[in-house]
Design a protein around this motif. Structure first.
Motif, PDB file in Angstrom:
ATOM      1  N   GLY A 156       1.031  -0.849   0.100  1.00  0.00           N
ATOM      2  CA  GLY A 156       0.056  -0.277  -0.410  1.00  0.00           C
ATOM      3  C   GLY A 156       1.540   1.528  -0.154  1.00  0.00           C
ATOM      4  N   ASP A 157       2.126   1.423   0.388  1.00  0.00           N
ATOM      5  CA  ASP A 157       2.787   2.000  -0.141  1.00  0.00           C
ATOM      6  C   ASP A 157       3.890   2.418  -1.329  1.00  0.00           C
ATOM      7  OD1 ASP A 157       2.795   2.735   3.116  1.00  0.00           O
ATOM      8  OD2 ASP A 157       4.385   1.277   3.564  1.00  0.00           O
ATOM      9  N   ILE A 158       3.449   1.983  -2.056  1.00  0.00           N
ATOM     10  CA  ILE A 158       4.253   1.352  -2.937  1.00  0.00           C
ATOM     11  C   ILE A 158       3.396   2.741  -4.086  1.00  0.00           C
ATOM     12  CG2 ILE A 158       4.870   0.329  -5.342  1.00  0.00           C
ATOM     13  CD1 ILE A 158       5.250  -1.945  -3.402  1.00  0.00           C
ATOM     14  N   SER A 159       3.954   3.235  -4.800  1.00  0.00           N
ATOM     15  CA  SER A 159       3.501   4.671  -5.532  1.00  0.00           C
ATOM     16  C   SER A 159       4.186   4.596  -7.001  1.00  0.00           C
ATOM     17  CB  SER A 159       3.734   5.690  -5.391  1.00  0.00           C
ATOM     18  OG  SER A 159       4.655   5.554  -5.039  1.00  0.00           O
ATOM     19  N   ASP A 160       4.146   2.800  -7.212  1.00  0.00           N
ATOM     20  CA  ASP A 160       4.747   3.494  -9.036  1.00  0.00           C
ATOM     21  C   ASP A 160       3.636   2.470  -9.677  1.00  0.00           C
ATOM     22  OD1 ASP A 160       7.122   0.250  -8.843  1.00  0.00           O
ATOM     23  OD2 ASP A 160       5.867   1.286  -7.054  1.00  0.00           O
ATOM     24  N   ASN A 161       3.750   2.794 -11.326  1.00  0.00           N
ATOM     25  CA  ASN A 161       2.507   2.190 -11.520  1.00  0.00           C
ATOM     26  C   ASN A 161       3.241   0.375 -12.129  1.00  0.00           C
ATOM     27  OD1 ASN A 161       4.405   2.327 -13.676  1.00  0.00           O
ATOM     28  ND2 ASN A 161       3.231   4.420 -14.028  1.00  0.00           N
ATOM     29  N   ILE A 162       2.229   0.415 -12.966  1.00  0.00           N
ATOM     30  CA  ILE A 162       3.011  -1.780 -12.949  1.00  0.00           C
ATOM     31  C   ILE A 162       3.339  -1.735 -14.207  1.00  0.00           C
ATOM     32  CG2 ILE A 162       0.856  -2.677 -12.002  1.00  0.00           C
ATOM     33  CD1 ILE A 162      -0.567  -2.808 -14.822  1.00  0.00           C
ATOM     34  N   SER A 163       3.476  -0.014 -15.168  1.00  0.00           N
ATOM     35  CA  SER A 163       4.845  -0.976 -16.087  1.00  0.00           C
ATOM     36  C   SER A 163       6.351  -0.912 -15.358  1.00  0.00           C
ATOM     37  CB  SER A 163       5.173   1.003 -16.244  1.00  0.00           C
ATOM     38  OG  SER A 163       3.866   1.806 -16.689  1.00  0.00           O
ATOM     39  N   THR A 164       6.959  -1.567 -16.983  1.00  0.00           N
ATOM     40  CA  THR A 164       7.922  -1.635 -16.216  1.00  0.00           C
ATOM     41  C   THR A 164       9.019  -0.501 -15.921  1.00  0.00           C
ATOM     42  OG1 THR A 164       7.888  -3.732 -17.926  1.00  0.00           O
ATOM     43  CG2 THR A 164      10.288  -3.366 -17.547  1.00  0.00           C
ATOM     44  N   PRO A 165       9.723  -0.738 -14.837  1.00  0.00           N
ATOM     45  CA  PRO A 165      11.224   0.057 -14.195  1.00  0.00           C
ATOM     46  C   PRO A 165      11.763  -0.068 -15.350  1.00  0.00           C
ATOM     47  CG  PRO A 165      10.603  -1.915 -12.718  1.00  0.00           C
ATOM     48  CD  PRO A 165       9.610  -2.135 -14.006  1.00  0.00           C
ATOM     49  N   LYS A 166      12.630   1.733 -15.481  1.00  0.00           N
ATOM     50  CA  LYS A 166      13.734   1.542 -16.508  1.00  0.00           C
ATOM     51  C   LYS A 166      15.132   1.071 -16.413  1.00  0.00           C
ATOM     52  CE  LYS A 166      12.146   6.177 -16.661  1.00  0.00           C
ATOM     53  NZ  LYS A 166      12.928   7.890 -16.429  1.00  0.00           N
ATOM     54  N   ASN A 167      15.564   0.357 -17.356  1.00  0.00           N
ATOM     55  CA  ASN A 167      16.776  -0.405 -17.407  1.00  0.00           C
ATOM     56  C   ASN A 167      17.546   0.250 -16.523  1.00  0.00           C
ATOM     57  OD1 ASN A 167      16.217  -1.824 -18.794  1.00  0.00           O
ATOM     58  ND2 ASN A 167      17.128  -1.350 -20.676  1.00  0.00           N
ATOM     59  N   THR A 168      17.745   1.734 -16.019  1.00  0.00           N
ATOM     60  CA  THR A 168      18.403   2.116 -14.980  1.00  0.00           C
ATOM     61  C   THR A 168      18.092   1.688 -14.043  1.00  0.00           C
ATOM     62  OG1 THR A 168      17.321   4.275 -15.134  1.00  0.00           O
ATOM     63  CG2 THR A 168      19.090   4.040 -16.503  1.00  0.00           C
ATOM     64  N   ASP A 169      17.193   2.261 -13.212  1.00  0.00           N
ATOM     65  CA  ASP A 169      16.196   1.021 -11.623  1.00  0.00           C
ATOM     66  C   ASP A 169      16.967  -0.119 -11.662  1.00  0.00           C
ATOM     67  OD1 ASP A 169      12.918   2.279 -12.061  1.00  0.00           O
ATOM     68  OD2 ASP A 169      14.800   2.858 -11.986  1.00  0.00           O
ATOM     69  N   ILE A 170      17.923  -0.997 -12.054  1.00  0.00           N
ATOM     70  CA  ILE A 170      17.785  -2.407 -11.575  1.00  0.00           C
ATOM     71  C   ILE A 170      19.530  -2.435 -10.967  1.00  0.00           C
ATOM     72  CG2 ILE A 170      15.727  -3.412 -13.712  1.00  0.00           C
ATOM     73  CD1 ILE A 170      19.243  -4.429 -14.885  1.00  0.00           C
ATOM     74  N   ILE A 171      20.534  -0.929 -11.975  1.00  0.00           N
ATOM     75  CA  ILE A 171      21.507  -1.304 -10.971  1.00  0.00           C
ATOM     76  C   ILE A 171      21.925  -0.071  -9.971  1.00  0.00           C
ATOM     77  CG2 ILE A 171      24.267  -0.328 -12.176  1.00  0.00           C
ATOM     78  CD1 ILE A 171      22.620  -1.658 -14.776  1.00  0.00           C
ATOM     79  N   ASP A 172      21.134   0.899 -10.236  1.00  0.00           N
ATOM     80  CA  ASP A 172      21.191   2.641  -9.758  1.00  0.00           C
ATOM     81  C   ASP A 172      20.524   2.399  -8.118  1.00  0.00           C
ATOM     82  OD1 ASP A 172      22.857   3.794 -11.789  1.00  0.00           O
ATOM     83  OD2 ASP A 172      21.108   4.962 -11.974  1.00  0.00           O
ATOM     84  N   ASN A 173      19.160   1.635  -7.955  1.00  0.00           N
ATOM     85  CA  ASN A 173      18.610   1.225  -7.169  1.00  0.00           C
ATOM     86  C   ASN A 173      18.983   0.497  -6.034  1.00  0.00           C
ATOM     87  OD1 ASN A 173      17.083   4.324  -8.248  1.00  0.00           O
ATOM     88  ND2 ASN A 173      15.573   2.719  -8.739  1.00  0.00           N
ATOM     89  N   LEU A 174      20.086   0.984  -5.278  1.00  0.00           N
ATOM     90  CA  LEU A 174      19.652  -0.672  -3.828  1.00  0.00           C
ATOM     91  C   LEU A 174      18.654  -1.026  -3.383  1.00  0.00           C
ATOM     92  CD1 LEU A 174      22.958   1.927  -2.239  1.00  0.00           C
ATOM     93  CD2 LEU A 174      22.985  -0.351  -3.962  1.00  0.00           C
ATOM     94  N   GLY A 175      18.812  -1.983  -3.831  1.00  0.00           N
ATOM     95  CA  GLY A 175      17.772  -2.886  -2.343  1.00  0.00           C
ATOM     96  C   GLY A 175      15.957  -2.796  -3.705  1.00  0.00           C
ATOM     97  N   GLN A 176      16.500  -2.414  -4.536  1.00  0.00           N
ATOM     98  CA  GLN A 176      15.213  -3.023  -4.647  1.00  0.00           C
ATOM     99  C   GLN A 176      15.468  -3.918  -5.794  1.00  0.00           C
ATOM    100  OE1 GLN A 176      13.265   0.565  -7.730  1.00  0.00           O
ATOM    101  NE2 GLN A 176      13.172  -1.230  -9.534  1.00  0.00           N
ATOM    102  N   THR A 177      13.961  -4.763  -6.151  1.00  0.00           N
ATOM    103  CA  THR A 177      13.797  -6.010  -6.734  1.00  0.00           C
ATOM    104  C   THR A 177      13.266  -6.524  -8.357  1.00  0.00           C
ATOM    105  OG1 THR A 177      11.765  -6.086  -5.857  1.00  0.00           O
ATOM    106  CG2 THR A 177      14.157  -7.097  -4.115  1.00  0.00           C
TER     107      THR A 177
END
Length: 286
Positions: A150-171
């Protein structure tokens, strides 16, 4: 055929100044010698390639002396083969050491991945219309989920490629995990589609559980994604219609939370588009 190939790297270089050399004295005056090499630190590297039937994105990021993450590194890769024997593989891994509130040093890590094949395995009766095309899952060691669905505000669209490297802890799911000594989790899921017509409907379902050695089970989550009118199983995330539903029950510190998400993303031709995202949360009852 367009070919895209790019690479990016970042590093830090330190130097120190010897002010004594800058003061004129006896002998030859060589002020440039005052600047001396002090250190070199590699920070990250990324590579992206889209060469006809092959698409690849990956990278490596280092973490040093971070107040929360301590010391460690994060690695991620996405690879898609679109022709011949099409398949897609995605994997994120993060390893590190941190210090807990008691001052104790501990190791944490998570590995999150998925694998999908265009050719599926038809399920035996009573459901012969469904074929299994892949698996997904992860393991999280000394790491805790940050917040609830319920705290997540992002939509269901595929995260940008940079997210998988830059955002620590993101799965891969978009949820974020943070170091927490004594908390563990695992996830497991399937990728399946309608047999013989996977373009009509491809879906993913995933189960996840988080527990603490001293407190027992803390979270249970069930999530499903549907992709309608897509090009293929491998490229399902580019489907014209995408939908997501997720439900999570949490019991942390004798307080209970029930949260969920419902979302849809429609991009059919240029004149039929829309997006809906709703997150809700009932929390803190005892």
């Amino acid at each position: 055929m367009d070919t895209i190939l790019s690479a990016e790297a970042s590093f830090a270089l330190w130097a120190k100044i010897d002010y004594a050399i800058l003061i004129p004295g006896q002998g030859a005056y060589e002020p440039w010698r005052a600047i001396q090499f002090a250190g070199f630190e590699f920070e990250s590297v990324k590579i992206a390639a889209d060469i006809g039937p092959v698409a690849l994105y990956g990278g490596l990021k280092f973490v040093r002396n971070d107040p929360e993450w301590g010391d460690g590194f994060r690695a991620a890769i996405k690879m898609m083969i679109k022709e011949g024997f099409p398949f897609e593989v995605e994997c994120i891994a993060q390893f590190g050491t941190a210090t807990d509130t008691r001052g104790e040093r501990y190791t944490y890590f998570f590995v999150d991945g998925s694998f999908a094949l265009e050719v599926g395995i038809t399920v035996i009766p009573p459901a012969p219309v469904v074929s299994i095309h892949g698996f997904k899952g992860g393991i999280y060691y000394n790491m805790v989920q940050a917040g609830s669905l319920g705290d997540i505000s992002d939509n269901i669209s595929t995260p940008k490629n940079t997210d998988i490297i830059d955002n620590l802890g993101q799965t891969l799911s978009g949820l974020v995990y943070r170091p927490d000594n004594g908390t563990y989790a695992f996830s497991a899921g399937l990728i399946f589609a309608l047999a013989n017509v996977p373009q009509t409907l491809t879906a993913e379902v995933e189960f996840q559980m988080q527990f603490n050695l001293s407190k027992g089970v803390e979270r249970v989550r069930l999530k499903g994604d549907a992709y309608v009118m897509g090009k293929s199983v491998v490229e399902r995330k580019k489907a014209a219609i995408k939908a997501c539903v997720a439900l999570e029950f949490a019991a942390v510190d004798n307080k209970y939370t029930l949260s969920g998400r419902l979302g849809a993303d429609i991009k059919f031709a240029e004149f039929v588009t829309g997006e809906y995202n709703k997150a809700w949360c009932y929390r803190d009852w005892e």
